[in-house]
Write a protein that holds these residues in place. Sequence first.
Motif, short mmCIF file in Angstrom:
data_model
loop_
_atom_site.label_atom_id
_atom_site.label_comp_id
_atom_site.label_asym_id
_atom_site.label_seq_id
_atom_site.Cartn_x
_atom_site.Cartn_y
_atom_site.Cartn_z
N SER A 90 -28.94 -18.33 58.35
CA SER A 90 -29.38 -18.55 56.97
C SER A 90 -28.65 -17.65 56.00
N ILE A 91 -28.49 -18.13 54.75
CA ILE A 91 -28.07 -17.27 53.65
C ILE A 91 -29.23 -16.33 53.36
N GLN A 92 -28.97 -15.03 53.35
CA GLN A 92 -30.08 -14.07 53.31
C GLN A 92 -29.65 -12.75 52.70
N VAL A 93 -30.68 -11.95 52.35
CA VAL A 93 -30.49 -10.56 51.96
C VAL A 93 -31.57 -9.74 52.65
N HIS A 94 -31.36 -8.42 52.66
CA HIS A 94 -32.35 -7.50 53.22
C HIS A 94 -32.74 -6.48 52.15
N PRO A 95 -33.97 -5.96 52.23
CA PRO A 95 -34.46 -5.05 51.19
C PRO A 95 -34.02 -3.61 51.40
N SER A 96 -34.10 -2.82 50.33
CA SER A 96 -33.94 -1.37 50.42
C SER A 96 -35.24 -0.78 50.98
N ARG A 97 -35.22 0.52 51.25
CA ARG A 97 -36.43 1.16 51.77
C ARG A 97 -37.58 1.06 50.77
N GLU A 98 -37.32 1.34 49.49
CA GLU A 98 -38.37 1.27 48.48
C GLU A 98 -38.91 -0.15 48.36
N GLN A 99 -38.02 -1.13 48.35
CA GLN A 99 -38.45 -2.52 48.25
C GLN A 99 -39.27 -2.93 49.47
N LEU A 183 -30.55 -23.25 43.81
CA LEU A 183 -31.57 -23.17 44.85
C LEU A 183 -32.89 -23.81 44.44
N SER A 184 -32.99 -24.21 43.18
CA SER A 184 -34.22 -24.88 42.72
C SER A 184 -34.41 -26.22 43.40
N GLY A 185 -33.31 -26.80 43.88
CA GLY A 185 -33.40 -28.07 44.58
C GLY A 185 -33.66 -29.27 43.70
N GLU A 186 -33.35 -29.15 42.41
CA GLU A 186 -33.56 -30.29 41.51
C GLU A 186 -32.69 -31.46 41.93
N HIS A 187 -33.11 -32.66 41.51
CA HIS A 187 -32.42 -33.88 41.91
C HIS A 187 -30.95 -33.85 41.49
N ARG A 286 -34.72 -15.17 52.80
CA ARG A 286 -33.80 -16.28 53.02
C ARG A 286 -33.67 -17.15 51.78
N GLY A 287 -32.44 -17.72 51.62
CA GLY A 287 -32.18 -18.57 50.47
C GLY A 287 -31.72 -19.97 50.81
N GLY A 288 -31.41 -20.24 52.09
CA GLY A 288 -30.96 -21.56 52.45
C GLY A 288 -30.35 -21.59 53.83
N LEU A 289 -29.90 -22.79 54.26
CA LEU A 289 -29.32 -23.03 55.58
C LEU A 289 -30.32 -22.68 56.68
N THR A 290 -31.59 -23.01 56.46
CA THR A 290 -32.63 -22.66 57.41
C THR A 290 -33.84 -23.57 57.21
N ASP A 295 -38.15 -18.12 49.63
CA ASP A 295 -38.74 -17.74 48.34
C ASP A 295 -37.58 -17.38 47.42
N VAL A 296 -37.21 -18.34 46.57
CA VAL A 296 -36.01 -18.17 45.74
C VAL A 296 -36.14 -16.98 44.81
N GLN A 297 -37.30 -16.83 44.17
CA GLN A 297 -37.45 -15.73 43.23
C GLN A 297 -37.40 -14.39 43.94
N ALA A 298 -38.02 -14.29 45.11
CA ALA A 298 -37.96 -13.04 45.87
C ALA A 298 -36.52 -12.72 46.26
N LEU A 299 -35.78 -13.75 46.66
CA LEU A 299 -34.37 -13.55 47.00
C LEU A 299 -33.61 -12.99 45.81
N LEU A 300 -33.80 -13.59 44.63
CA LEU A 300 -33.08 -13.15 43.44
C LEU A 300 -33.50 -11.74 43.03
N ASP A 301 -34.77 -11.41 43.23
CA ASP A 301 -35.26 -10.07 42.87
C ASP A 301 -34.62 -8.99 43.72
#
Length: 407
Positions: A90-99, A183-187, A286-290, A295-301
């Motif tokens: 999946s397209i993904q990110v990981h958080p910092s310790r504080e996050q 990532l909103s998945g609009e038509h 995760r943001g996709g390919l899965t 959670d798009v907003q969490a990913l962006l945050d």
Amino acid sequence: MDPLTGYVQHYDWGSSDAIPAIVGADSDGTPWAEYWLGAHPKAPAVLSDGTPLDEWLTYHPEELGQASRQAFGDRLPFLLKILSAARALSIQVHPSREQAEKGFAAENTAGLALNAPNRIFRDDWPKPEMIVALTNFDALCGFRDPSSSLVLLSGLGKINGLDDILAPLRETDGLAKVVKTVLSGEHKVAAVVKDVVATCRRYLDKATDLDKATSKGTDPAVQNLARTAVELSEDHPGDPSILVALLMNRVRLAPGQQIHLQAGTMHAYLSGTGVEIMANSDNVLRGGLTSKYIDVQALLDHAIMAPEPCVGEYPVQVSPGVGLYRTEFPEFRMWVLDGHHGEFALPATDLGRILLVTQGQLTVHCSGKDCALHRGQSVWLPAGDEVTATGQGRGFLASAGVDTDQP
């Protein structure tokens, strides 16, 4: 020292043969995605008597080493893995310790079970990581400069609706706007992604025909971009995150090269086999390919929405037979060991370590005892054990990344 047996993870993106070949097991046709060597409570490695490593360290924390205990408590701070991908993660990110600490506490307060499918923070640790290629290894890592992405995508030709979606890339901080829209998945996004993939297929077909006819192909950089779209579409048809992937750096690691990822770096491993080390965490946004929770907003945050370079790096030789993969993460450090240099000393004597052999044989000498490790075998080395090795093999040594008197 004590031999270790790892835990196999059968995720659907894994290859069926690479990890079994390394650890000397029969391939059963199922995907062997990861082989965990660590003390994560989800899947701890086990010692020779069957004791899980996390349980052992609960009663023998001194084996972690004083510097590690002072920094991280009585917990092994790293997780070592063999990873083998037959198709994209999946397209993904990981958080910092504080996050991670804030997110874990918030989801606990909300009453989310640790195994809930919509749970993001399964522990309160960050998850920086590094992958070292054992084979050619393809990955997406960080965002390309938006202006370069615009030039590359324009090389595909006119695609209806694409210019409108990408227009914010010409603005300051426009990358986040584009990723959120996609990532909103609009038509309208789905239609554009479909056209982009179809255009990429035609571009690759054209490049092949030109190569045959004139030996002059089309732009290799655009070919690489088109190849990414087509490959991802094979396994994830219509996934809007394919367009996000085309805004990212694609890198191919040669065997022995590494990339390391800080908190917030968007990434996706595409194919290949490698040795991975990370902080002892299972937090993934995760943001996709899965098919897993997104959670798009969490990913962006949590994501770094700015260009980041991504270049494979070889180890730095620090002593005969020992090369160091340099990172600045306190949770882990890793060396590559080459047994073709005669007997050599293993670093990080003051820390608990895990040694994994990936090629040939290394014989470990410790406290008057010898332990011959063949390909795929591993061993736990407690803090305080002065260890040397000989043999005609190659291995990887992992420890905490806290400062000691070692290189």
